[in-house]
Design an enzyme around this catalytic site. Structure first.
Site, PDB file in Angstrom:
ATOM      1  N   VAL A   1       0.759  -1.288   0.106  1.00 14.39           N
ATOM      2  CA  VAL A   1      -0.124  -0.107   0.014  1.00 14.39           C
ATOM      3  C   VAL A   1       0.914   1.285   0.041  1.00 14.39           C
ATOM      4  O   VAL A   1       1.942   1.275   0.692  1.00 14.39           O
ATOM      5  CB  VAL A   1      -0.980   0.045   1.164  1.00 14.39           C
ATOM      6  CG1 VAL A   1      -1.714   1.197   1.454  1.00 14.39           C
ATOM      7  CG2 VAL A   1      -1.850  -1.251   1.159  1.00 14.39           C
TER       8      VAL A   1
ATOM      9  N   LYS B   1       3.640   3.711  -0.606  1.00 15.40           N
ATOM     10  CA  LYS B   1       4.778   3.613  -1.286  1.00 15.40           C
ATOM     11  C   LYS B   1       5.691   2.427  -1.581  1.00 15.40           C
ATOM     12  O   LYS B   1       6.776   1.893  -1.881  1.00 15.40           O
ATOM     13  CB  LYS B   1       5.838   4.892  -0.810  1.00 15.40           C
ATOM     14  CG  LYS B   1       5.684   6.260  -1.127  1.00 15.40           C
ATOM     15  CD  LYS B   1       6.510   7.020  -0.624  1.00 15.40           C
ATOM     16  CE  LYS B   1       6.138   8.383  -1.337  1.00 15.40           C
ATOM     17  NZ  LYS B   1       6.429   9.643  -0.203  1.00 15.40           N
ATOM     18  N   TYR B   2       4.691   1.546  -0.592  1.00 24.73           N
ATOM     19  CA  TYR B   2       5.593  -0.121  -0.427  1.00 24.73           C
ATOM     20  C   TYR B   2       5.313  -0.796  -1.475  1.00 24.73           C
ATOM     21  O   TYR B   2       6.005  -1.871  -1.855  1.00 24.73           O
ATOM     22  CB  TYR B   2       4.694  -0.739   0.690  1.00 24.73           C
ATOM     23  CG  TYR B   2       5.329  -0.367   2.168  1.00 24.73           C
ATOM     24  CD1 TYR B   2       5.313   0.886   2.431  1.00 24.73           C
ATOM     25  CD2 TYR B   2       5.908  -1.384   2.920  1.00 24.73           C
ATOM     26  CE1 TYR B   2       5.682   1.394   3.810  1.00 24.73           C
ATOM     27  CE2 TYR B   2       6.379  -0.926   4.345  1.00 24.73           C
ATOM     28  CZ  TYR B   2       6.324   0.322   4.756  1.00 24.73           C
ATOM     29  OH  TYR B   2       6.885   0.604   5.824  1.00 24.73           O
TER      30      TYR B   2
ATOM     31  N   VAL C   1       6.006  -7.173   2.546  1.00 29.54           N
ATOM     32  CA  VAL C   1       6.562  -6.923   1.078  1.00 29.54           C
ATOM     33  C   VAL C   1       7.975  -6.392   1.010  1.00 29.54           C
ATOM     34  O   VAL C   1       8.654  -6.618   0.263  1.00 29.54           O
ATOM     35  CB  VAL C   1       5.565  -6.140   0.628  1.00 29.54           C
ATOM     36  CG1 VAL C   1       5.567  -4.852   0.812  1.00 29.54           C
ATOM     37  CG2 VAL C   1       5.826  -6.162  -0.968  1.00 29.54           C
ATOM     38  N   ASP C   2       8.232  -5.837   2.285  1.00 33.10           N
ATOM     39  CA  ASP C   2       9.650  -5.097   2.230  1.00 33.10           C
ATOM     40  C   ASP C   2      10.865  -6.071   2.448  1.00 33.10           C
ATOM     41  O   ASP C   2      11.559  -6.036   3.578  1.00 33.10           O
ATOM     42  CB  ASP C   2       9.612  -3.897   3.240  1.00 33.10           C
ATOM     43  CG  ASP C   2       9.187  -4.494   4.610  1.00 33.10           C
ATOM     44  OD1 ASP C   2       8.483  -5.269   4.983  1.00 33.10           O
ATOM     45  OD2 ASP C   2      10.232  -3.706   5.313  1.00 33.10           O
TER      46      ASP C   2
ATOM     47  N   HIS D   1      11.310 -13.753  15.714  1.00 32.15           N
ATOM     48  CA  HIS D   1      12.040 -12.344  15.256  1.00 32.15           C
ATOM     49  C   HIS D   1      13.707 -12.540  15.646  1.00 32.15           C
ATOM     50  O   HIS D   1      14.084 -12.631  16.659  1.00 32.15           O
ATOM     51  CB  HIS D   1      11.391 -11.349  16.277  1.00 32.15           C
ATOM     52  CG  HIS D   1      11.594 -10.018  15.767  1.00 32.15           C
ATOM     53  ND1 HIS D   1      12.991  -9.290  15.701  1.00 32.15           N
ATOM     54  CD2 HIS D   1      10.623  -9.096  15.202  1.00 32.15           C
ATOM     55  CE1 HIS D   1      12.616  -8.186  15.405  1.00 32.15           C
ATOM     56  NE2 HIS D   1      11.380  -7.902  14.910  1.00 32.15           N
TER      57      HIS D   1
ATOM     58  N   GLY E   1      15.495 -10.039  16.227  1.00 34.74           N
ATOM     59  CA  GLY E   1      16.426  -9.209  17.214  1.00 34.74           C
ATOM     60  C   GLY E   1      16.363  -9.939  18.516  1.00 34.74           C
ATOM     61  O   GLY E   1      16.970  -9.249  19.354  1.00 34.74           O
TER      62      GLY E   1
ATOM     63  N   GLU F   1       1.506  -7.235  15.584  1.00 34.31           N
ATOM     64  CA  GLU F   1       2.623  -8.031  16.076  1.00 34.31           C
ATOM     65  C   GLU F   1       2.359  -8.258  17.519  1.00 34.31           C
ATOM     66  O   GLU F   1       2.582  -9.600  18.014  1.00 34.31           O
ATOM     67  CB  GLU F   1       4.097  -7.537  15.735  1.00 34.31           C
ATOM     68  CG  GLU F   1       5.122  -8.442  15.924  1.00 34.31           C
ATOM     69  CD  GLU F   1       6.500  -7.554  15.786  1.00 34.31           C
ATOM     70  OE1 GLU F   1       7.014  -7.935  14.553  1.00 34.31           O
ATOM     71  OE2 GLU F   1       6.993  -6.996  16.539  1.00 34.31           O
TER      72      GLU F   1
ATOM     73  N   ASP G   1      18.306  -7.063   7.078  1.00 35.61           N
ATOM     74  CA  ASP G   1      19.482  -6.723   6.480  1.00 35.61           C
ATOM     75  C   ASP G   1      20.179  -5.551   7.413  1.00 35.61           C
ATOM     76  O   ASP G   1      21.532  -5.598   7.457  1.00 35.61           O
ATOM     77  CB  ASP G   1      19.252  -5.932   5.182  1.00 35.61           C
ATOM     78  CG  ASP G   1      19.070  -7.031   4.020  1.00 35.61           C
ATOM     79  OD1 ASP G   1      18.967  -8.146   4.231  1.00 35.61           O
ATOM     80  OD2 ASP G   1      18.473  -6.721   2.858  1.00 35.61           O
TER      81      ASP G   1
HETATM   82  C1  LIG Z   1      10.403  -7.923  10.783  1.00 30.62           C
HETATM   83  C2  LIG Z   1       8.855  -7.750  11.189  1.00 30.62           C
HETATM   84  O1  LIG Z   1       8.244  -8.736  11.998  1.00 30.62           O
HETATM   85  N1  LIG Z   1       8.178  -6.795  11.231  1.00 30.62           N
HETATM   86  C3  LIG Z   1       7.028  -6.312  11.724  1.00 30.62           C
HETATM   87  C4  LIG Z   1       7.231  -4.822  12.295  1.00 30.62           C
HETATM   88  O2  LIG Z   1       7.833  -3.526  11.491  1.00 30.62           O
HETATM   89  P1  LIG Z   1       8.141  -3.345  10.028  1.00 30.62           P
HETATM   90  O3  LIG Z   1       8.879  -2.034  10.046  1.00 30.62           O
HETATM   91  O4  LIG Z   1       8.847  -4.561   9.518  1.00 30.62           O
HETATM   92  O5  LIG Z   1       6.697  -3.000   9.352  1.00 30.62           O
HETATM   93  P2  LIG Z   1       6.502  -2.371   7.960  1.00 30.62           P
HETATM   94  O6  LIG Z   1       6.849  -0.970   7.686  1.00 30.62           O
HETATM   95  O7  LIG Z   1       7.308  -3.421   6.982  1.00 30.62           O
HETATM   96  O8  LIG Z   1       4.856  -2.930   7.817  1.00 30.62           O
HETATM   97  C5  LIG Z   1       4.468  -4.268   7.781  1.00 30.62           C
HETATM   98  C6  LIG Z   1       3.910  -4.391   6.245  1.00 30.62           C
HETATM   99  O9  LIG Z   1       2.908  -3.500   6.136  1.00 30.62           O
HETATM  100  C7  LIG Z   1       2.772  -3.256   4.689  1.00 30.62           C
HETATM  101  N2  LIG Z   1       2.639  -1.568   4.534  1.00 30.62           N
HETATM  102  C8  LIG Z   1       2.889  -1.189   5.685  1.00 30.62           C
HETATM  103  C9  LIG Z   1       3.164   0.458   5.574  1.00 30.62           C
HETATM  104  C10 LIG Z   1       2.699   1.006   4.354  1.00 30.62           C
HETATM  105  O10 LIG Z   1       2.753   2.202   3.923  1.00 30.62           O
HETATM  106  N3  LIG Z   1       2.166   0.181   3.212  1.00 30.62           N
HETATM  107  C11 LIG Z   1       2.109  -1.328   3.533  1.00 30.62           C
HETATM  108  O11 LIG Z   1       1.866  -1.755   2.622  1.00 30.62           O
HETATM  109  C12 LIG Z   1       3.594  -3.855   3.996  1.00 30.62           C
HETATM  110  O12 LIG Z   1       3.170  -5.119   3.497  1.00 30.62           O
HETATM  111  C13 LIG Z   1       4.742  -3.904   5.013  1.00 30.62           C
HETATM  112  O13 LIG Z   1       5.797  -5.010   4.802  1.00 30.62           O
HETATM  113  O14 LIG Z   1       6.164  -4.466  12.945  1.00 30.62           O
HETATM  114  C14 LIG Z   1       4.941  -4.214  12.093  1.00 30.62           C
HETATM  115  C15 LIG Z   1       3.943  -3.880  12.952  1.00 30.62           C
HETATM  116  O15 LIG Z   1       4.032  -2.390  13.423  1.00 30.62           O
HETATM  117  C16 LIG Z   1       4.673  -5.553  11.680  1.00 30.62           C
HETATM  118  O16 LIG Z   1       4.119  -6.381  12.423  1.00 30.62           O
HETATM  119  C17 LIG Z   1       5.880  -6.214  10.818  1.00 30.62           C
HETATM  120  O17 LIG Z   1       5.428  -7.164  10.095  1.00 30.62           O
HETATM  121 MN   LIG Z   2       8.521  -5.104   7.117  1.00 29.27          MN
END
Ligand SMILES: CC(=O)N[C@H]1[C@@H](OP(=O)(O)OP(=O)(O)OC[C@H]2O[C@@H](n3ccc(=O)[nH]c3=O)[C@H](O)[C@@H]2O)O[C@H](CO)[C@H](O)[C@@H]1O
Ligand SMILES: [Mn+2]
Length: 312
Positions: A80, A82-83, A169-170, A190, A192, A260, A284
């Site tokens: 969603v 910019k992802y 997706v990232d 996780h 970490g 989470e 990474d």
């Molecule tokens: C490594 C890991 O376990 N990551 C978790 C962590 O941070 P992350 O920093 O990994 O969260 P994130 O920013 O990657 O968001 C999770 C996912 O939501 C979707 N997305 C998010 C924002 C956006 O603008 N558009 C969009 O499409 C996308 O699929 C993304 O991969 O905490 C999040 C909740 O706070 C989620 O539980 C993530 O799964």
């Molecule tokens: Mn993520």
């Protein structure tokens, strides 16, 4: 069909399966199987669920066994705002490493279906875009995944798939990810916190939240980026987390790590039947690879949150 006809039929089927399998099963040395183990990491939870580490399984063997079942693996991904920029690498690397030789159906939830890159998929693999609205809060996007997940499982996936994985997706795939990851209910450690004492787990600590986990409780800290299992089990997980998120929202409380945190609460009381090691959920940013991590299969790419998220 009489009972004895049916029995004969079953025996025939059994014979066909065995002979088809036997050739492939003989492709490795038996001593490898007998001594397959790791001593430097825990390979089983206290409730006897396997923790999947490199060196504890034979990928070809496991894939061969599961391929007999003609499975479809639904894979839900949200892209969603910019992802959407992460989709190309995600899909291209998934086509190199993720459930190769299996039927895989990607369901891409996005506000911009036209931005989904044209990535060539292997035969038996398909992609379905699902249009959803955008949002001005990233927290809302990540936590709403639970609602969408339970909806799509109930309305669609039960007719189209056997197992499901919901993935961030990232991310990029770098190594084999196959049937060894399948189970009724699957979570990933996780990266970490897999060596941390549970007092340091970033669980939700406010009793007002439904995701609250008191000090002195908790098994592991699971990442929200990888959730998997049978459709019914993941449905129950997503539905429960969605309901708990709604209760929190009605009290204007948002758990420390959104869905989470609720996932970790759910897994505390509904133990996963299989746990994926951090090989299946690396980051990474952790560029130092500890000795016990022999292979990185799936990793969160480094992203500039300020550049990709709609809000800080
Ligand atoms: C490594 C890991 O376990 N990551 C978790 C962590 O941070 P992350 O920093 O990994 O969260 P994130 O920013 O990657 O968001 C999770 C996912 O939501 C979707 N997305 C998010 C924002 C956006 O603008 N558009 C969009 O499409 C996308 O699929 C993304 O991969 O905490 C999040 C909740 O706070 C989620 O539980 C993530 O799964
Ligand atoms: Mn993520």
């Amino acid at each position: 069909m009489t009972f004895s006809d049916k029995f004969r039929h079953l025996l025939q089927l059994d014979h066909i399966h065995r002979s088809a399998l036997s050739q492939k099963l003989l492709q490795y040395n038996t001593w490898v199987v007998v001594f397959y183990s790791r001593t430097d990491v825990a390979t089983v939870t206290p409730w006897l669920a396997p923790i999947v580490w490199e060196g504890t399984f034979e990928p070809t063997l496991i894939d061969t066994i599961y391929k007999q079942q003609n499975l479809t693996i639904a894979t839900t991904v949200f892209a969603v705002g910019k992802y959407v920029r992460f989709l190309r690498d995600f899909l291209q690397t998934a086509e190199k490493h993720y459930f190769l030789g299996f039927r895989v159906h990607y369901y891409i939830f996005t506000d911009q279906p036209e931005a989904i890159p044209a990535v060539t998929l292997a035969p038996n693999r398909t992609l379905t875009p699902i249009k959803i609205p955008g949002s001005s809060r990233w927290q809302e996007i990540t936590l709403r995944r639970m609602e969408r997940l339970q909806e799509i499982i109930k309305n669609r996936l039960i007719f189209e798939a056997d197992y499901i994985f919901s993935l961030d997706v990232d991310s990029k795939f770098h190594g084999h990810w196959g049937a060894e990851s399948l189970g009724q209910l699957v979570g990933a450690l996780h990266p970490g916190f897999y060596k941390a004492n549970r007092q340091y787990f970033p669980y939700e600590r406010r009793p007002q939240s439904q995701a609250y986990i008191p000090a002195g409780e908790g098994d592991y800290y699971y990442g929200g980026a990888v959730i998997g299992g049978h459709l019914e089990d993941v449905y129950r997980l997503a539905k429960t987390c969605k309901d708990q998120l709604d209760i929190d929202a009605s009290k204007s409380i948002e758990a420390a790590w959104q869905e989470e945190s609720h996932l970790n609460k759910y897994f505390l009381y509904n133990k996963p039947t299989k746990v994926l090691s951090p090989e299946y959920l690396w980051q990474d940013v952790q560029f130092f690879k500890p000795q016990e991590v022999k292979i990185i299969r799936f990793t969160q790419v480094i992203k500039n949150n300020a550049a990709v998220r709609p809000n800080p």
